[in-house]
Design a protein around this motif. Structure first.
Motif, PDB file in Angstrom:
ATOM      1  N   GLN A  48       0.857  -1.183   0.000  1.00  0.00           N
ATOM      2  CA  GLN A  48       0.000   0.000   0.000  1.00  0.00           C
ATOM      3  C   GLN A  48       0.894   1.235   0.000  1.00  0.00           C
ATOM      4  OE1 GLN A  48      -2.348  -1.724   3.527  1.00  0.00           O
ATOM      5  NE2 GLN A  48      -3.799  -0.253   2.673  1.00  0.00           N
ATOM      6  N   ARG A  94      -8.377  10.935   0.682  1.00  0.00           N
ATOM      7  CA  ARG A  94      -8.969  10.243  -0.459  1.00  0.00           C
ATOM      8  C   ARG A  94     -10.496  10.266  -0.364  1.00  0.00           C
ATOM      9  NH1 ARG A  94      -5.114   4.902  -1.516  1.00  0.00           N
ATOM     10  NH2 ARG A  94      -3.266   6.057  -2.144  1.00  0.00           N
ATOM     11  N   GLY A 134      -5.404   4.093   2.235  1.00  0.00           N
ATOM     12  CA  GLY A 134      -6.384   3.078   1.883  1.00  0.00           C
ATOM     13  C   GLY A 134      -7.109   2.516   3.078  1.00  0.00           C
ATOM     14  N   ASN A 547     -10.697  -1.195  -1.040  1.00  0.00           N
ATOM     15  CA  ASN A 547      -9.659  -0.332  -1.598  1.00  0.00           C
ATOM     16  C   ASN A 547      -8.765  -1.140  -2.534  1.00  0.00           C
ATOM     17  OD1 ASN A 547      -8.034   2.297  -1.366  1.00  0.00           O
ATOM     18  ND2 ASN A 547      -6.493   0.738  -0.933  1.00  0.00           N
ATOM     19  N   TYR A 548      -8.619  -0.662  -3.760  1.00  0.00           N
ATOM     20  CA  TYR A 548      -7.747  -1.298  -4.752  1.00  0.00           C
ATOM     21  C   TYR A 548      -6.649  -0.291  -5.099  1.00  0.00           C
ATOM     22  CZ  TYR A 548     -12.071  -3.986  -5.223  1.00  0.00           C
ATOM     23  OH  TYR A 548     -13.201  -4.727  -4.960  1.00  0.00           O
ATOM     24  N   GLU A 549      -5.420  -0.764  -5.120  1.00  0.00           N
ATOM     25  CA  GLU A 549      -4.311   0.174  -5.257  1.00  0.00           C
ATOM     26  C   GLU A 549      -3.210  -0.449  -6.098  1.00  0.00           C
ATOM     27  OE1 GLU A 549      -3.566   1.767  -1.498  1.00  0.00           O
ATOM     28  OE2 GLU A 549      -1.884   3.022  -2.103  1.00  0.00           O
ATOM     29  N   THR A 564       0.914   6.411  -7.520  1.00  0.00           N
ATOM     30  CA  THR A 564      -0.070   5.410  -7.127  1.00  0.00           C
ATOM     31  C   THR A 564      -1.431   5.754  -7.707  1.00  0.00           C
ATOM     32  OG1 THR A 564       1.061   5.165  -5.000  1.00  0.00           O
ATOM     33  CG2 THR A 564      -1.151   4.240  -5.166  1.00  0.00           C
ATOM     34  N   PHE A 566      -5.578   4.535  -7.356  1.00  0.00           N
ATOM     35  CA  PHE A 566      -6.427   3.806  -6.424  1.00  0.00           C
ATOM     36  C   PHE A 566      -7.898   3.930  -6.827  1.00  0.00           C
ATOM     37  CE2 PHE A 566      -8.678   7.131  -4.131  1.00  0.00           C
ATOM     38  CZ  PHE A 566      -7.893   8.256  -4.368  1.00  0.00           C
ATOM     39  N   SER A 568     -11.675   3.195  -4.656  1.00  0.00           N
ATOM     40  CA  SER A 568     -12.276   2.872  -3.360  1.00  0.00           C
ATOM     41  C   SER A 568     -13.784   2.783  -3.551  1.00  0.00           C
ATOM     42  CB  SER A 568     -11.917   3.964  -2.338  1.00  0.00           C
ATOM     43  OG  SER A 568     -12.586   3.748  -1.123  1.00  0.00           O
ATOM     44  N   TYR A 591     -11.999   7.507  -6.863  1.00  0.00           N
ATOM     45  CA  TYR A 591     -10.820   7.077  -7.595  1.00  0.00           C
ATOM     46  C   TYR A 591      -9.836   8.234  -7.689  1.00  0.00           C
ATOM     47  CZ  TYR A 591     -13.742   9.332 -11.075  1.00  0.00           C
ATOM     48  OH  TYR A 591     -14.562  10.228 -11.733  1.00  0.00           O
TER      49      TYR A 591
END
Length: 737
Positions: A48, A94, A134, A547-549, A564, A566, A568, A591
């Motif tokens: 992360q 975020r 995240g 959460n995708y990262e 990065t 991301f 969410s 995002y």
């Protein structure tokens, strides 16, 4: 970020020429570990985004501001622009909540999210700041956007050492009327007998504040949140520890947060922007913070199952907010005085109380007998939380809440190859929530009806409580892959679990429906059937945030940085509508992309930047389609960034120049395409320091050109323009004896 181990190289690398690169010696990067994931790990092993602000960088920022939220806003691209007050309202990471820890213990009040926390933390007592971006459930308590852990300073070996930092800040619009002094003293030492100690005491004061046009700013621009003027504050941190033989240690600590703000005038919310109403002296009680947290920590690095850490804690929290009066349309709902000509009750001011105590157990166990280099971090948390909030006459404004949370977790880390490391785990959390019965006080509101506005009385409402249980597992899985010795790609999936602001729901019991309202001319119109409501009919549902990262970070010679992307998502996202004063839960997605980069141009000059973009949509009519943009209080500025340059002269003088900018926002937040525009802005800051009489003297100017700009996060709370601080000047001196 200059202080992170791994920082980006790619984009800044494109700016460099081969000849210039040959003139610069490679920069050796230290291995930095963080504890924000409950066990000490190298950043290169965490899939992360991880950012670390070290003590040196904190001291550089202290020259410009004493606010932790202002520091995070500048250095972390995913964080909002600071609202420059004692409140954290609409400051998000975020677009979601940020879990705030001190030495691994949550300081938040999850049963009633009142957002006043970050600005109270004394940076003079902080050694470093760790942020893991995240959603995460490793600490519970609702980390849906990220987790920030303020690691307090450690005692240094030897006899007593005393450090003093003093500063004087003022607005150039009114230097005499805005003087804001600060003083901090630190004493620490460690004897040969293994006992160490550290004490940090700090005090701050503030007078008036001004925008770039020289206009005085209101004490309560964000309706009941508290401002940045006319306060005194004090912080104290005391730590005593003892190191046993064999890697064992016991440590006790206490941290005190105190603030008292005495506004002089009420705020005029009816004009074109929030400003003091000089015709109405403030009549409420002061805005108060009186909070302490106590910790007792035991650690054993030679425990039979690995590294052991046990922390017992107790938080005693008291937060009193501003008194505010009815003002349509921005403050269209108040507790009722009984007089429609002056509808605001003199008691229309609340105080939050919360008592939280618990125990966190973590064990970091090596698994070399099973898989060389593998480790598993496991443990349990038990937390008891009692939270309530009252008017100044003692009446409850939401149903008092008691919650007992128990959780167990396990997180494994396995090096698959020399270059590939996989981490994954699960946490199961169970909460028993006890909801007391409660009589919601009488309220007064005005609301549009056709082409006119109607005045309503909302009679007292019985809220029937009960016992409720919430439980859910959450998971995380990710990997890091070394592309080069100091460059890795990382990515993964993580979940955060949070029960939404239960107190906010019960506080609004019946306030959102005309079914529980009467005309002012007939204030007792409700039949018996509409004088009572059950908590079960208004209770929120827990939300799980996914959460995708995916990112890359590292360093190459003079370049270092990270980038990065991301996404969410949540099926039960929580949205507050400042126009209707309603809270709702629905599907949503956020995002974005974040970039941090720094380049050592020469051995004396460093240039860097942070840039973040985020945006989000939600399902406003709950038909499964993301049809509208999230309100401004979730995302006020989709694009924001910082550009800076540090130059260190050979005689020890240092110069730092910053440019901070953010975009505006002009998005439709519902199917009617309602738009509340926010203006973008750009300001410049500069700081100069140098050695004087064995210490360091410094001077800083924020908003160098006295630019008049909107305060985006303060503006977004009620969609009412609020202006940012104008030019401020700081002079200070620090020395260690």
């Amino acid at each position: 970020m200059r202080t992170s181990k791994y920082l980006l190289f790619s984009a800044l690398g494109l700016l460099s020429t081969p000849a210039a690169a040959q003139q610069r010696a490679p920069v050796a990067l230290e291995e930095i570990t963080v504890t924000a994931a409950r066990a000490e790990r190298a950043i290169s092993d965490i899939p992360q985004t991880v950012q670390v602000v070290q003590r040196q960088e904190i001291e550089e920022q202290l020259k410009q501001t004493g606010s932790a939220s202002a520091v995070l806003a500048k250095l972390l691209p995913g964080f909002s622009v600071s609202n420059q007050t004692i409140s954290g309202a609409s400051e998000t990471y975020r677009g979601r909540d940020l879990l705030v820890l001190m030495d691994g213990v949550p300081l938040t009040t999850p049963l009633r999210d009142v957002s006043r926390l970050l600005s109270l933390i004394d940076l003079n007592s902080v050694e470093r700041i760790e942020l893991v971006a995240g959603a995460s459930s490793l600490y519970g308590a609702g980390a849906t956007g990220g987790t920030v852990n303020f690691i307090t300073r450690k005692a240094q070996a030897g006899g007593p050492r005393v450090s003093v930092n003093t500063a004087l800040r003022t607005f150039t619009a009114d230097p005499g009327g805005s003087l804001a002094p600060e003083l901090s003293a630190t004493v620490s030492g460690k004897g040969a007998n293994g006992i160490d100690y550290l004490f940090v005491g700090s005090g701050r004061g503030a007078q008036k504040t001004y925008d770039g046009a020289g206009r005085e700013l209101p004490s309560d621009a964000m309706l009941g949140q508290g401002g940045g003027d006319r306060f005194v504050s004090g912080n104290f941190l005391g730590k005593v520890g003892y190191d046993f033989d064999g890697g064992k240690r016991i440590e006790a600590s206490i941290a005190q947060f105190y603030l008292d703000q005495t506004p002089r005038y009420l705020t005029n919310y009816a004009g074109a922007y929030a400003r003091p109403d000089f015709t109405k002296p403030y009549t409420g009680e002061s805005v108060l913070e009186d909070t302490r947290t106590i910790q007792l920590r035991y650690s054993d690095s030679d425990f039979v199952l690995g590294n052991l850490s046990v922390v017992g804690f107790y938080n005693d929290i008291k937060k009193r907010f501003n008194y505010s009066e009815f003002s349509y349309p921005y403050n269209s709902l108040v507790y009722y005085s009984g007089n429609p000509l002056r509808p605001t009750s003199p008691a229309n001011q609340t105080t939050l109380f919360s008592e939280r105590g618990g125990m966190n157990l973590s064990v970091d166990t090596p698994l070399d007998r099973i898989w060389n280099g593998a480790r598993v971090t496991w443990g349990t948390d038990v937390v008891h939380d009692r939270t309530w909030q009252t008017l100044t006459d003692g009446r409850d404004v939401f149903t008092p809440l008691t919650q007992v949370t128990t959780a167990g977790f396990a997180l494994a880390q396995v090096p698959i190859t020399d270059r590939l490391t996989v981490r994954g785990g699960v946490r199961y959390e169970h909460s028993d929530l006890s909801v007391d019965n409660f009589l919601r006080p009488t309220a007064y509101a005005q609301t549009p009806l056709g082409n006119s506005v109607v005045a309503l009385v909302l009679p007292p409402l019985n809220v029937i409580g009960g016992q409720y249980e919430y439980a859910s597992p959450t998971y995380n899985l990710g990997a890091t892959f070394k592309l080069a010795p100091q460059v890795e790609m990382f990515g993964g999936f993580s979940q955060g679990y949070a029960l939404p602001d239960v107190g906010a729901y019960t506080r609004r019991a019946g306030l959102s429906s005309r079914a529980y309202a009467c005309l002012v001319t007939n204030p007792n119109c409700l039949p018996a059937a509409r004088q009572t409501i059950s908590f079960s009919s208004i209770s929120p549902e827990p939300q799980i945030v996914n959460n995708y990262e995916l990112g890359i970070r590292g360093g190459n010679g003079p370049y270092k940085g990270s980038i990065t992307g991301f996404v969410s998502t949540s099926e039960k996202g929580v949205t507050f509508d400042p126009v209707t004063n309603l809270i709702s839960q629905q599907k949503e997605m956020i995002y974005g992309i974040e970039y941090i980069g720094e380049m050592a141009v020469t051995s004396n000059f460093t240039f860097g930047t942070t840039v973040g973009y985020r945006e989000g949509r939600y399902d406003s009519n709950k038909d499964g389609v993301l049809d509208s943009w999230l309100p401004n209080n979730r995302i006020a500025t989709p694009v924001r960034g910082l550009v800076y340059g540090d130059y260190r002269f050979d005689n020890g003088i240092k110069l730092r120049v910053e440019g901070e900018g953010w975009s505006g926002r002009n998005r439709g937040i519902n199917l009617a395409n309602t738009v509340y525009p926010i203006e973008g802005g750009f300001t410049m800051n500069a700081a100069l320091s140098g050695p004087v009489y064995g210490g360091e003297a410094y001077a800083a100017v924020n908003n160098l050109f006295d630019t008049t700009v909107q305060n985006p996060t303060a503006t977004s709370v009620r969609n009412l323009p609020v202006y940012s601080w104008g030019r401020t000047v700081t002079v200070g001196y620090r020395k260690t004896f």
